[in-house]
Design a protein around this motif. Structure first.
Motif, mmCIF file in Angstrom:
data_model
loop_
_atom_site.group_PDB
_atom_site.id
_atom_site.type_symbol
_atom_site.label_atom_id
_atom_site.label_comp_id
_atom_site.label_asym_id
_atom_site.label_seq_id
_atom_site.Cartn_x
_atom_site.Cartn_y
_atom_site.Cartn_z
ATOM 1 N N THR A 1 -10.187 -1.535 -6.038
ATOM 2 C CA THR A 1 -9.087 -1.721 -5.077
ATOM 3 C C THR A 1 -7.911 -2.473 -5.702
ATOM 4 O O THR A 1 -7.019 -2.937 -4.985
ATOM 5 N N SER A 2 -7.914 -2.604 -7.017
ATOM 6 C CA SER A 2 -6.892 -3.427 -7.685
ATOM 7 C C SER A 2 -5.482 -2.864 -7.542
ATOM 8 O O SER A 2 -4.506 -3.603 -7.650
ATOM 9 N N ARG A 3 -5.360 -1.572 -7.303
ATOM 10 C CA ARG A 3 -4.032 -0.966 -7.179
ATOM 11 C C ARG A 3 -3.658 -0.674 -5.722
ATOM 12 O O ARG A 3 -2.700 0.032 -5.453
ATOM 13 N N GLY A 4 -4.428 -1.233 -4.802
ATOM 14 C CA GLY A 4 -4.149 -1.018 -3.393
ATOM 15 C C GLY A 4 -2.948 -1.815 -2.903
ATOM 16 O O GLY A 4 -2.434 -2.709 -3.579
ATOM 17 N N LYS A 5 -2.509 -1.511 -1.721
ATOM 18 C CA LYS A 5 -1.375 -2.215 -1.103
ATOM 19 C C LYS A 5 -1.400 -1.961 0.391
ATOM 20 O O LYS A 5 -2.168 -1.146 0.899
ATOM 21 N N TYR A 6 -0.557 -2.700 1.119
ATOM 22 C CA TYR A 6 -0.453 -2.489 2.566
ATOM 23 C C TYR A 6 0.128 -1.103 2.829
ATOM 24 O O TYR A 6 1.048 -0.656 2.150
ATOM 25 N N SER B 1 -5.861 -10.540 0.407
ATOM 26 C CA SER B 1 -5.833 -10.304 1.845
ATOM 27 C C SER B 1 -7.214 -10.008 2.407
ATOM 28 O O SER B 1 -8.147 -9.612 1.681
ATOM 29 N N GLU B 2 -7.326 -10.199 3.707
ATOM 30 C CA GLU B 2 -8.553 -9.866 4.410
ATOM 31 C C GLU B 2 -8.767 -8.356 4.437
ATOM 32 O O GLU B 2 -9.910 -7.878 4.406
ATOM 33 N N ILE B 3 -7.663 -7.608 4.470
ATOM 34 C CA ILE B 3 -7.770 -6.139 4.464
ATOM 35 C C ILE B 3 -8.455 -5.649 3.202
ATOM 36 O O ILE B 3 -9.335 -4.785 3.239
ATOM 37 N N ARG B 4 -8.091 -6.225 2.042
ATOM 38 C CA ARG B 4 -8.718 -5.811 0.789
ATOM 39 C C ARG B 4 -10.197 -6.209 0.775
ATOM 40 O O ARG B 4 -11.048 -5.446 0.296
ATOM 41 N N LEU B 5 -10.510 -7.400 1.319
ATOM 42 C CA LEU B 5 -11.909 -7.837 1.379
ATOM 43 C C LEU B 5 -12.734 -6.859 2.202
ATOM 44 O O LEU B 5 -13.859 -6.515 1.819
#
Length: 359
Positions: free
Chosen positions: A53-58, A76-80
């Motif tokens: 998920t290292s390249r993820g974003k909102y 962020s909590e979303i990434r968790l």
């Protein structure tokens, strides 16, 4: 089907079921993970999904506002949640163990995520060693994670073994083959020290001081000491060592009894041509046990082969009278043919002729 056969079949199936169940249970227990290994798998999976998920974003909405109010996506909590949703799913083995521990350690992992962060502490050390205390640092063991014993050159287990380094471990060294002692600093039985390396003794030795059969402390069973050297005992010299319908084959340090060919009553070796005596309706003929019909067939086939060989030689003679070069090639081919034919036969033509005419 009678009732006795039915009950016998049922009983055998029942026994097979018990045996297979025990084997499967043993296999399951052999693959069962201890707490430390479970924790290691969980931490590796967590790190895998952090990288995933290292390249993820909102996604969508006011990204700038979300990052300002909800912290950056990286923390962020979303990434968790995304990490936890994928946790353990990539594993091909021990997936259930990973899921169970992930559920048990959910709040602990959230604490690490929000308080320490994925870049400020190594998850395995923080989770498995310091927090859950399932593991010890490398080369440590026991509840207090004591250092494993050092041996020669101040190496763990003298560099010739590994320490039982779990929280429930006893710290004892598991030595490599050839080494022994509490710190794996001495040679095991049937090994000797050569330039700080434990080398295996000669196979004839029961303990040794160096290389070779002349360096044995004593000889193993099946070997005897002669002129300071352990030599193999030929047990097959004793003709009664095997059963009457068996023959003896000597190996280094031992022997094996093999059954004679079914055509033989007694024999000197394997195959149909090594018989020394026969059953009542057969006679011994040049190592073979045969009746009158077999003997007659053998003689007839031998005469046919002999006639073929003579015919080929006559052809070679007439070719030789016309051209010596071609005759040489033909004679070579005939020689190879005769050699292969005789080699593949259980008894060769010369032996048949000599047994029939010279006896």
């Amino acid at each position: 089907m009678s009732w006795s056969i039915f009950y016998t079949t049922f009983y055998l199936l029942f026994i097979c079921d018990i045996v297979l169940s025990k084997k499967l249970l043993h296999k399951f227990n052999a693959q069962k993970l201890n707490e430390c290994n479970r924790c290691k798998i969980l931490s590796d999976s967590f790190n895998f999904w952090i990288e995933k998920t290292s390249r993820g974003k909102y996604e969508g909405g006011d990204v700038a506002w979300e990052e300002a109010k909800l912290k950056t996506y990286a923390r962020s909590e979303i990434r968790l949640v995304e990490v936890q949703e994928g946790l353990c799913s990539e594993l091909k083995s021990h997936q259930d163990d990973c899921y169970v521990l992930a559920e048990e350690a959910e709040q602990v992992l959230e604490k690490w995520w929000f308080d320490d962060g994925p870049k400020s502490a190594d998850l395995y050390s923080w989770l498995c060693i310091d927090t859950l205390q399932y593991c010890c640092p490398k080369n440590h063991y026991g509840e207090s994670c004591l250092p494993c014993p050092n041996g020669k050159n101040n190496e763990v287990c003298s560099g010739h073994g590994s320490c039982n380094e779990s929280r429930k471990g006893d710290g004892k060294c598991k030595c490599k083959k050839g080494y022994d002692g509490t710190s794996c600093d001495v040679c095991a039985k049937n090994f000797y020290l050569n330039k700080d390396i434990c080398q295996p003794c000669h196979k004839a030795c029961n303990g040794c001081s160096g290389d070779g059969a002349n360096m044995c402390n004593e000889c193993k069973l099946g070997w005897s000491l002669e002129l300071g050297e352990c030599v193999d005992i030929d047990e097959c010299v004793d003709t009664t060592i095997c059963k009457p319908d068996e023959y003896c084959s000597n190996n280094e340090g031992s022997y094996v009894c093999y059954p004679c060919d079914k055509s033989c009553k007694t024999c000197l070796g394997g195959g149909v041509s090594n018989c020394t005596s026969c059953v009542s309706d057969h006679v011994l003929w040049s190592g073979f046990c045969m009746d009158d019909k077999l003997k007659s067939d053998l003689f007839r086939n031998t005469l046919k082969k002999l006639a073929l060989y003579c015919g080929l030689l006559v052809i070679a003679f007439f070719i030789f009278r016309n051209t010596k070069t071609l005759a040489s090639v033909v004679i070579l081919i005939i020689s190879i043919f005769i050699f292969i034919s005789e080699k593949s036969s259980d008894i060769n033509t010369v032996d048949v002729i000599s047994n029939l005419y010279l006896k």
